[in-house]
Scaffold this motif. Structure first.
Motif, short mmCIF file in Angstrom:
data_model
loop_
_atom_site.label_atom_id
_atom_site.label_comp_id
_atom_site.label_asym_id
_atom_site.label_seq_id
_atom_site.Cartn_x
_atom_site.Cartn_y
_atom_site.Cartn_z
N PHE A 119 -140.02 27.92 -34.92
CA PHE A 119 -140.06 28.48 -36.27
C PHE A 119 -141.32 28.05 -37.01
O PHE A 119 -141.88 26.98 -36.73
CB PHE A 119 -138.82 28.04 -37.05
N PRO A 120 -141.79 28.85 -37.95
CA PRO A 120 -143.02 28.50 -38.66
C PRO A 120 -142.83 27.35 -39.64
O PRO A 120 -141.73 27.14 -40.17
CB PRO A 120 -143.37 29.79 -39.40
N VAL A 121 -143.90 26.60 -39.84
CA VAL A 121 -143.95 25.57 -40.87
C VAL A 121 -145.17 25.88 -41.73
O VAL A 121 -146.30 25.87 -41.24
CB VAL A 121 -144.06 24.15 -40.26
N TRP A 122 -144.96 26.16 -43.01
CA TRP A 122 -146.05 26.61 -43.87
C TRP A 122 -146.69 25.47 -44.64
O TRP A 122 -146.02 24.49 -45.00
CB TRP A 122 -145.54 27.66 -44.87
N ASP A 123 -147.96 25.61 -44.88
CA ASP A 123 -148.68 24.64 -45.70
C ASP A 123 -148.70 25.16 -47.14
O ASP A 123 -149.44 26.08 -47.48
CB ASP A 123 -150.12 24.47 -45.18
N ARG A 124 -147.86 24.58 -47.98
CA ARG A 124 -147.80 24.95 -49.39
C ARG A 124 -148.28 23.78 -50.27
O ARG A 124 -147.87 23.66 -51.42
CB ARG A 124 -146.38 25.34 -49.78
N SER A 125 -149.15 22.96 -49.71
CA SER A 125 -149.62 21.80 -50.45
C SER A 125 -150.48 22.18 -51.65
O SER A 125 -150.60 21.43 -52.61
CB SER A 125 -150.40 20.85 -49.52
#
Length: 800
Positions: free
Chosen positions: A486-492
């Protein structure tokens, strides 16, 4: 085509003129004419006037006048009735072959009258006036343009719960093609996607928006056909729809409803309307709704929650302030799951097939709007309206889309992040007035529009669920853990920063000044509209340079009353519509320009119980952008079409045809073609414009038994029939491919007594495989969006 329009015009004009020949008064009878006024000496428009003890009933016109013909000599009482108020009664004596005049004052203010009229209009399918947000200070019969209103009675009888849920069946020529399920409405009419408005504000900040309105907040919906850029800010030449939200009516009442349906639909709503103080100056309206809804496709869901309070305060007899807040919250599955792909062709996969991967995070949307509206009557003839709004849209989620579709149908599914934010600050001030110079009446409209829109989207991150050699197989789908996880998004970083880095920005700032004078001749039976608008726009999109444009556009209209109930009209209007986009070669994005010519005839039948409209039109649009057919939709690249032309014929009928029978029926012939093609693009002169059906036929009938054992019971039903459908998008290799014809049949039963109503509707009764779609060159694949199989809804409503 031109010959067809000419022949159709002659036929329609002949038919309407034949039907509008007046019936002369019989010998030995008399006539009663009169004028009804409110307590503040304003004309009482659209109130009911009845000859007591007889079946003769009429309504006043917009100036408060009425006429009752063929009355036998004798003594009578005239009763003027208004829901919720005591009737005004006056005696009158009728003599043979004479006309008697009577004036009747009512014990109700003009403001109270308008509120009751708005409420009363909900109970039928035919509206005589538009909302104040349309800025038209006249009945729709006299407007030189085709405007159709979908009333709340329409919406309730058809069990519509969302803006994307069958609303367009009530409007000739309106279709939905590439619509992203219940996320966006994306309605096409007269050859183009029309603009979305709410309470007179253009609420479009990107191609995809806005979020479809939940019907719990909606009073009625106004479809303005043809050029609307003059009346409302930045409208498309093909038209717009204006969602008018619920406001306090001054009556203390409420309504609770509960609906269950196929695919785990559970919905509850509450509508409260009343007074907050004893003198009735401070009013409120509160609408609440909650909905859990799944789909005929596995793993899909769309849950909605709505909170919409409205407060209005009557400062004095001439000034009213209304403050409104709307919150729509949506929690749904991945927004790209509505699409199905196959290189073989449409319907190559089962109707309930999905490529949706369970376990993906939900997409959540919070849509806030805050509006302040001030109305002040400067005098009996002049009214000033000022309103401002702030819209804030927040989206956090994903869009499932193939990265590749193989020749055998296997694909690599890719999940892309789709976080977005939209902020809009909008303001309008306009003045309506009536002036008389000699024998000429002037309806004046002048105003100012201001707007600032910003849209930020991050779709720069993607994650393939499948891989080469381990593709997803639609013929033997596996919905377990994907091979790539599954994807892991960079929302930093904040959405604004991510949008700039990924090129997902749209900015627009506009201002508009306009002035219109409708000159009424021969006791206002001939109305000539002379108008002009100046628009100034600054905008940029997808990281491109800021563009600036300004232009003056004219408007010329003529409306002639053949009699009190019939008018013919003609209209010429020019378009100037800003558009956002980024052309691959860096060319400048220019606004849409063009012109529109429209002719029509309107008639109210049987004292306005039902109405008909027939119109023909021709629209020319220049410089319109369309998505580059050789790239993915999220690439941000567009191509300039060149010029396109849309022309056609439209027929609309709506209202109560006989007692207990409400009808909506319409037909549209639409022909859209490319007339000039930009060099280097894949389409050519003569190609069909995507996104419409050449023939569109709709009907809806609702019959309620008025007497006897079955009193209160009823039956309803209707169909949508689309012929010669164009695909939803351009294709370099499949431009001429058409979609198959579309036929959908719906129907239901209901029972209503006192304060309770039960309704059962069945949709897609014939259980047809219904869909829309196109061919994507960049994927070498067909795509389509299927509609639900046979399904039903059962609702119960309690009014208190």
């Amino acid at each position: 085509m031109i010959q067809l329009i000419r022949s159709t015009t002659l036929l329609l004009v002949g038919l309407f003129l034949l039907l509008t020949v007046p019936v002369w008064a019989q010998q030995g009878t008399g006539t009663i004419k009169g004028h009804i006024t409110t307590s503040d000496e304003r004309p009482a428009a659209w109130v009911t006037v009845q000859l007591k003890g007889f079946k003769k009933t009429v309504s006043t016109d917009e100036k408060g006048y009425f006429l009752i013909k063929n009355v036998k000599p004798g003594n009578y009482e005239i009763a003027v009735t208004l829901v919720g108020y005591e009737s005004a009664v006056k005696s009158v004596t009728v003599e043979e072959n004479k006309t008697v005049t009577v004036d009747v004052p009512m014990n109700v203010s003009n403001q109270q009258l308008q509120e009751v009229i708005v409420t009363t209009n909900k109970n039928n399918y035919n509206a005589r006036k538009g909302s104040s947000s349309l800025r038209l200070n006249e009945p729709l019969l006299e407007v030189p343009q085709n405007i159709q209103v979908v009333t709340s009675a329409n919406l309730a009888d058809q069990q519509v719960i969302s803006m994307s849920d069958g609303v367009i069946r009530n409007i000739s020529g309106a279709v939905r093609m590439e619509h992203w399920g219940d996320l966006y409405a994306n309605i096409h009419m007269r050859g183009s996607q029309i603009q979305a408005f709410r309470n007179g504000f253009n609420v479009v900040s990107s191609y995809w928006g806005p979020l479809t309105e939940d019907m719990s907040i909606v009073d009625h919906i106004e479809f303005v056909k043809g050029p609307a850029g003059f009346m409302l800010a930045n409208g498309d030449p093909s038209g717009l729809y204006n969602v008018v939200t619920k406001k306090p009516t001054g009556q203390t009442k409420g309504e609770a409803s509960f609906t269950v349906g196929s695919f785990d639909l559970y919905r509850a709503s509450l509508d409260l309307d009343g007074k907050l103080n004893s003198n009735g100056k401070l009013l409120y309206r509160l609408n609440l709704a909650a909905q859990n809804k799944k789909s005929f496709r596995d793993y899909e869901y769309n849950n909605r929650y709505t909170f919409a309070p409205v407060i209005s305060y009557q400062v004095d007899e001439k000034t009213k302030l209304t403050v409104e807040y709307n919150l729509q919250y949506a929690k749904m599955s991945d927004v790209g799951s509505y699409y199905v792909f196959s290189p073989v062709g449409y319907t190559a996969l089962p109707r309930d097939f999905t490529a949706m991967q369970p376990g993906l995070e939900p997409t959540t949307i919070s849509d806030h709007s805050f509006t302040v509206n001030l109305q002040h009557e400067l005098s009996n003839d002049w009214k000033l309206t000022a309103q401002a709004a702030y819209y804030n849209y927040q989206q956090k989620g994903t869009s499932l889309w193939p990265a590749a579709v193989n020749a055998d149908g296997k694909m690599i599914r890719s999940v892309g992040i789709w976080d977005a934010k939209s902020e809009m600050t909008l303001a309008q001030v306009f003045l309506n007035g009536n002036v008389t110079t000699g024998s000429i009446n002037h309806r004046i409209l002048a105003g100012l529009d201001l707007g600032n829109k910003e849209y930020f989207a991050d779709w720069s991150q993607s994650h393939p669920l499948d891989s080469v050699g381990a593709e997803f197989d639609p013929t033997a789908p596996y919905y377990g853990i994907p091979v790539n996880g599954f994807p892991v998004w960079d929302r930093s970083q904040g959405i604004e920063t991510r949008a700039v880095l990924g090129g997902g920005t749209i900015n627009q700032r506009y201002s508009g000044l306009y002035l219109s004078d409708e000159l009424g001749f021969f006791d206002n039976t001939v109305r000539l509209t002379l108008a002009g608008r100046f628009t100034h726009v600054q905008q940029s999109a997808w990281g491109g340079a800021k563009e600036e444009a300004k232009r003056v556009t004219p408007r010329l209209g003529l409306s002639v009353s053949i009699d009190r109930n019939t008018s013919v009209y003609g209209l010429y209007d020019e378009a100037f519509v800003p558009q956002a986009g980024r052309i691959k070669d860096g060319s400048k994005v220019r606004p849409i320009t063009g012109g529109n010519i429209e002719f029509g005839i309107k008639r109210d039948w049987f004292n306005g119980r039902w109405s008909t409209t027939a119109s023909i039109y021709r629209i020319i649009k220049n410089n319109e952008l369309t998505a580059d057919p050789n790239e993915a939709p999220t690439s941000g690249h567009s191509v300039v079409l060149g010029q396109k032309r849309a022309e056609g014929v439209e027929l609309d009928l709506r209202g109560t045809v006989i007692k207990g029978l409400n009808v909506v029926a319409n037909y549209a012939y639409t022909d859209g073609k490319v007339t000039e093609a930009t060099p280097g693009v894949s389409f050519k002169v003569g190609d069909v414009v995507p996104g419409y059906s050449k023939h569109t036929v709709n009907s809806w009938l609702n019959y309620k038994v008025s007497n006897g054992v079955l009193k209160g019971a009823g039956i309803s039903g209707g169909f949508t029939w689309l012929l010669d459908r164009a695909t939803s998008d351009w294709s370099a290799t499949h431009n001429n491919q058409e979609l198959p014809n579309y036929f959908k049949l719906d129907g239901g039963l209901f029972w209503e007594k006192d304060k309770i109503k039960l309704a059962l509707n069945v949709f897609n009764i014939l259980d047809e495989y219904l869909y829309s779609g196109s061919y994507y060159d960049w994927l070498n694949s067909y795509y389509w969006q299927s509609e639900a199989p046979r399904n039903l809804r059962l609702g119960i409503t309690y009014k208190f």
